[in-house]
Design a protein around this motif. Sequence first.
Motif, PDB file in Angstrom:
ATOM      1  N   ASP A 161       0.842  -1.197   0.000  1.00  0.00           N
ATOM      2  CA  ASP A 161       0.000   0.000   0.000  1.00  0.00           C
ATOM      3  C   ASP A 161       0.874   1.243   0.000  1.00  0.00           C
ATOM      4  O   ASP A 161       1.929   1.262   0.636  1.00  0.00           O
ATOM      5  CB  ASP A 161      -0.874   0.050   1.260  1.00  0.00           C
ATOM      6  N   GLU A 162       0.404   2.281  -0.674  1.00  0.00           N
ATOM      7  CA  GLU A 162       1.103   3.561  -0.597  1.00  0.00           C
ATOM      8  C   GLU A 162       0.740   4.229   0.728  1.00  0.00           C
ATOM      9  O   GLU A 162      -0.421   4.295   1.106  1.00  0.00           O
ATOM     10  CB  GLU A 162       0.683   4.455  -1.760  1.00  0.00           C
ATOM     11  N   VAL A 163       1.759   4.691   1.431  1.00  0.00           N
ATOM     12  CA  VAL A 163       1.575   5.400   2.692  1.00  0.00           C
ATOM     13  C   VAL A 163       2.296   6.739   2.547  1.00  0.00           C
ATOM     14  O   VAL A 163       3.490   6.762   2.261  1.00  0.00           O
ATOM     15  CB  VAL A 163       2.173   4.600   3.883  1.00  0.00           C
ATOM     16  N   VAL A 164       1.558   7.826   2.741  1.00  0.00           N
ATOM     17  CA  VAL A 164       2.158   9.153   2.651  1.00  0.00           C
ATOM     18  C   VAL A 164       2.284   9.690   4.076  1.00  0.00           C
ATOM     19  O   VAL A 164       1.284   9.813   4.793  1.00  0.00           O
ATOM     20  CB  VAL A 164       1.322  10.106   1.768  1.00  0.00           C
ATOM     21  N   GLY A 165       3.516   9.974   4.472  1.00  0.00           N
ATOM     22  CA  GLY A 165       3.776  10.467   5.818  1.00  0.00           C
ATOM     23  C   GLY A 165       3.359  11.915   5.998  1.00  0.00           C
ATOM     24  O   GLY A 165       2.995  12.602   5.038  1.00  0.00           O
ATOM     25  N   SER A 166       3.420  12.388   7.237  1.00  0.00           N
ATOM     26  CA  SER A 166       3.065  13.784   7.531  1.00  0.00           C
ATOM     27  C   SER A 166       4.005  14.758   6.816  1.00  0.00           C
ATOM     28  O   SER A 166       3.675  15.927   6.630  1.00  0.00           O
ATOM     29  CB  SER A 166       3.101  14.028   9.039  1.00  0.00           C
ATOM     30  N   ASP A 167       5.161  14.234   6.375  1.00  0.00           N
ATOM     31  CA  ASP A 167       6.121  15.055   5.630  1.00  0.00           C
ATOM     32  C   ASP A 167       5.821  15.089   4.135  1.00  0.00           C
ATOM     33  O   ASP A 167       6.539  15.708   3.362  1.00  0.00           O
ATOM     34  CB  ASP A 167       7.541  14.552   5.863  1.00  0.00           C
ATOM     35  N   GLY A 168       4.741  14.379   3.720  1.00  0.00           N
ATOM     36  CA  GLY A 168       4.350  14.359   2.314  1.00  0.00           C
ATOM     37  C   GLY A 168       5.122  13.374   1.457  1.00  0.00           C
ATOM     38  O   GLY A 168       4.911  13.303   0.254  1.00  0.00           O
ATOM     39  N   ILE A 169       6.011  12.595   2.077  1.00  0.00           N
ATOM     40  CA  ILE A 169       6.822  11.638   1.323  1.00  0.00           C
ATOM     41  C   ILE A 169       6.080  10.315   1.169  1.00  0.00           C
ATOM     42  O   ILE A 169       5.535   9.779   2.134  1.00  0.00           O
ATOM     43  CB  ILE A 169       8.192  11.432   2.000  1.00  0.00           C
ATOM     44  N   ARG A 170       6.079   9.804  -0.062  1.00  0.00           N
ATOM     45  CA  ARG A 170       5.442   8.528  -0.385  1.00  0.00           C
ATOM     46  C   ARG A 170       6.325   7.387   0.101  1.00  0.00           C
ATOM     47  O   ARG A 170       7.525   7.366  -0.185  1.00  0.00           O
ATOM     48  CB  ARG A 170       5.250   8.437  -1.895  1.00  0.00           C
ATOM     49  N   ARG A 171       5.743   6.460   0.844  1.00  0.00           N
ATOM     50  CA  ARG A 171       6.458   5.289   1.335  1.00  0.00           C
ATOM     51  C   ARG A 171       5.685   4.029   0.980  1.00  0.00           C
ATOM     52  O   ARG A 171       4.534   4.095   0.563  1.00  0.00           O
ATOM     53  CB  ARG A 171       6.643   5.398   2.846  1.00  0.00           C
ATOM     54  N   CYS A 172       6.321   2.887   1.188  1.00  0.00           N
ATOM     55  CA  CYS A 172       5.706   1.598   0.896  1.00  0.00           C
ATOM     56  C   CYS A 172       5.233   0.955   2.193  1.00  0.00           C
ATOM     57  O   CYS A 172       6.019   0.753   3.119  1.00  0.00           O
ATOM     58  CB  CYS A 172       6.709   0.682   0.202  1.00  0.00           C
ATOM     59  N   GLY A 173       3.951   0.619   2.255  1.00  0.00           N
ATOM     60  CA  GLY A 173       3.395  -0.121   3.382  1.00  0.00           C
ATOM     61  C   GLY A 173       3.283  -1.587   2.991  1.00  0.00           C
ATOM     62  O   GLY A 173       2.469  -1.942   2.137  1.00  0.00           O
ATOM     63  N   ILE A 174       4.123  -2.420   3.581  1.00  0.00           N
ATOM     64  CA  ILE A 174       4.085  -3.858   3.296  1.00  0.00           C
ATOM     65  C   ILE A 174       3.028  -4.465   4.207  1.00  0.00           C
ATOM     66  O   ILE A 174       3.204  -4.523   5.426  1.00  0.00           O
ATOM     67  CB  ILE A 174       5.463  -4.507   3.537  1.00  0.00           C
ATOM     68  N   VAL A 175       1.901  -4.872   3.626  1.00  0.00           N
ATOM     69  CA  VAL A 175       0.798  -5.450   4.397  1.00  0.00           C
ATOM     70  C   VAL A 175       1.055  -6.951   4.520  1.00  0.00           C
ATOM     71  O   VAL A 175       1.192  -7.657   3.523  1.00  0.00           O
ATOM     72  CB  VAL A 175      -0.558  -5.176   3.724  1.00  0.00           C
TER      73      VAL A 175
END
Length: 148
Positions: free
Chosen positions: A79-93
């Motif tokens: 899943d795409e996870v966008v942090g409070s800093d606006g950076i796109r990260r990878c959420g490994i479910v």
Amino acid sequence: MNDGHVNLLKLCVGAEKVADLEAWQKRQRAQRTAQGLEPVHIHVTRMWPKRQDEILNGGSLYWVFKGLVLARQEIARLDEVVGSDGIRRCGIVLVPEIIRTQPMPRRPFQGWRYFAPEDVPEDLDTADGGEPELPAGLATALSDMGVR
């Protein structure tokens, strides 16, 4: 031997044994349930895997505890996870079930690594309820001797 999938390998920071990981993830799922969210564990990482199609074709996340691969979890999705800093990260479910593996020594590294199916340790036979967890030093010694 590769059936079109690849796995990930990750250090399990903050956990000394598989039971620690199980307890932590159980708490995380309970918190998500209380918030009305899907009761899954999502491991967030900075880098998005370029080989996502291979990962999602049956890959698992193998966990390294104190220099030994001791467990794995199947990867359900990314899943795409966008942090409070606006950076796109990878959420490994991850699928909730944690499968214990034969101990396999592994040197420390940062982040995650691809882990080819032909290189992974075998799952432990849990038909009899599984083996009791050995102390890391003993598991390493047995693995080095080729006993486990």
